[in-house]
Write an enzyme that holds these catalytic residues in place. Sequence first.
Site, PDB file in Angstrom:
ATOM      1  N   GLY A  66       2.110   1.338   2.801  1.00 37.17           N
ATOM      2  CA  GLY A  66       2.439  -0.064   2.557  1.00 37.17           C
ATOM      3  C   GLY A  66       2.069  -0.430   1.134  1.00 37.17           C
ATOM      4  O   GLY A  66       1.417  -1.453   0.886  1.00 37.17           O
ATOM      5  N   HIS A  67       2.461   0.423   0.211  1.00 37.80           N
ATOM      6  CA  HIS A  67       2.184   0.167  -1.201  1.00 37.80           C
ATOM      7  C   HIS A  67       3.066   1.078  -2.053  1.00 37.80           C
ATOM      8  O   HIS A  67       3.748   1.965  -1.530  1.00 37.80           O
ATOM      9  CB  HIS A  67       0.695   0.394  -1.520  1.00 37.80           C
ATOM     10  CG  HIS A  67       0.218   1.785  -1.269  1.00 37.80           C
ATOM     11  ND1 HIS A  67      -0.628   2.113  -0.228  1.00 37.80           N
ATOM     12  CD2 HIS A  67       0.476   2.936  -1.906  1.00 37.80           C
ATOM     13  CE1 HIS A  67      -0.869   3.405  -0.254  1.00 37.80           C
ATOM     14  NE2 HIS A  67      -0.205   3.934  -1.264  1.00 37.80           N
ATOM     15  N   ALA A  68       3.036   0.843  -3.359  1.00 35.46           N
ATOM     16  CA  ALA A  68       3.690   1.735  -4.323  1.00 35.46           C
ATOM     17  C   ALA A  68       2.678   2.028  -5.423  1.00 35.46           C
ATOM     18  O   ALA A  68       1.681   1.306  -5.581  1.00 35.46           O
ATOM     19  CB  ALA A  68       4.934   1.063  -4.913  1.00 35.46           C
ATOM     20  N   ARG A  79       6.153   2.984  -0.050  1.00 34.28           N
ATOM     21  CA  ARG A  79       6.113   3.885   1.107  1.00 34.28           C
ATOM     22  C   ARG A  79       5.231   3.341   2.214  1.00 34.28           C
ATOM     23  O   ARG A  79       4.253   2.625   1.972  1.00 34.28           O
ATOM     24  CB  ARG A  79       5.631   5.292   0.701  1.00 34.28           C
ATOM     25  CG  ARG A  79       4.135   5.571   0.752  1.00 34.28           C
ATOM     26  CD  ARG A  79       3.314   4.884  -0.318  1.00 34.28           C
ATOM     27  NE  ARG A  79       3.843   5.044  -1.646  1.00 34.28           N
ATOM     28  CZ  ARG A  79       3.559   6.082  -2.411  1.00 34.28           C
ATOM     29  NH1 ARG A  79       2.709   6.987  -2.009  1.00 34.28           N
ATOM     30  NH2 ARG A  79       4.064   6.150  -3.623  1.00 34.28           N
TER      31      ARG A  79
END
Length: 147
Positions: free
Chosen positions: A60-62, A107
């Site tokens: 839950g981040h990039a 992702r």
Amino acid sequence: MPLALGVDTVPIDDCEIFQLPKIADVRGNLTFVEAYRHVPFAIERVYYVYDVPGGSERGGHAHKDLHQFIIAMAGSFDVVISDGREEKRFHLNRSYFGLYLCPMIWRRLDNFSSGAVCMVLASAKYEESDYYRDYDEYLSAMDSVAL
Ligand code: TYD
């Protein structure tokens, strides 16, 4: 395999599953990973996620600059990636396959099987300032990148 964002680069298409060498042996199989041969970066850090409760999601981040290579060392899980326009889901379930993620890819990981171990090879040490954790902030940053 392009390594940097640029006008001619479509990052999400750079994120692919790569097959690693597998030395089959009746005593047990062996797989290895070499920097710049099997992954397109120098490996500066290795971390792993395990004991994931059923139904949980990770990620839950990039990342702004980080390159990563994700391997299911045991069990299986899915990696869902997005560049804000297109989404792709990859299922990882063999320790001789890995998913390469270039920078600036959002992702999340889900569908973890019982006993799954997710190992990540990363191109740099942990740095919180390299993360986009807010999706809107990530989308704004992507808007300023020519795709
Ligand atoms: P994070 O990357 O946010 O994992 P996820 O997105 O799957 O939840 O990391 C979770 C926590 O662990 C966060 O507080 C930062 C810390 N962490 C480190 O200290 N070092 C590391 O190498 C990593 C990957 C995370």
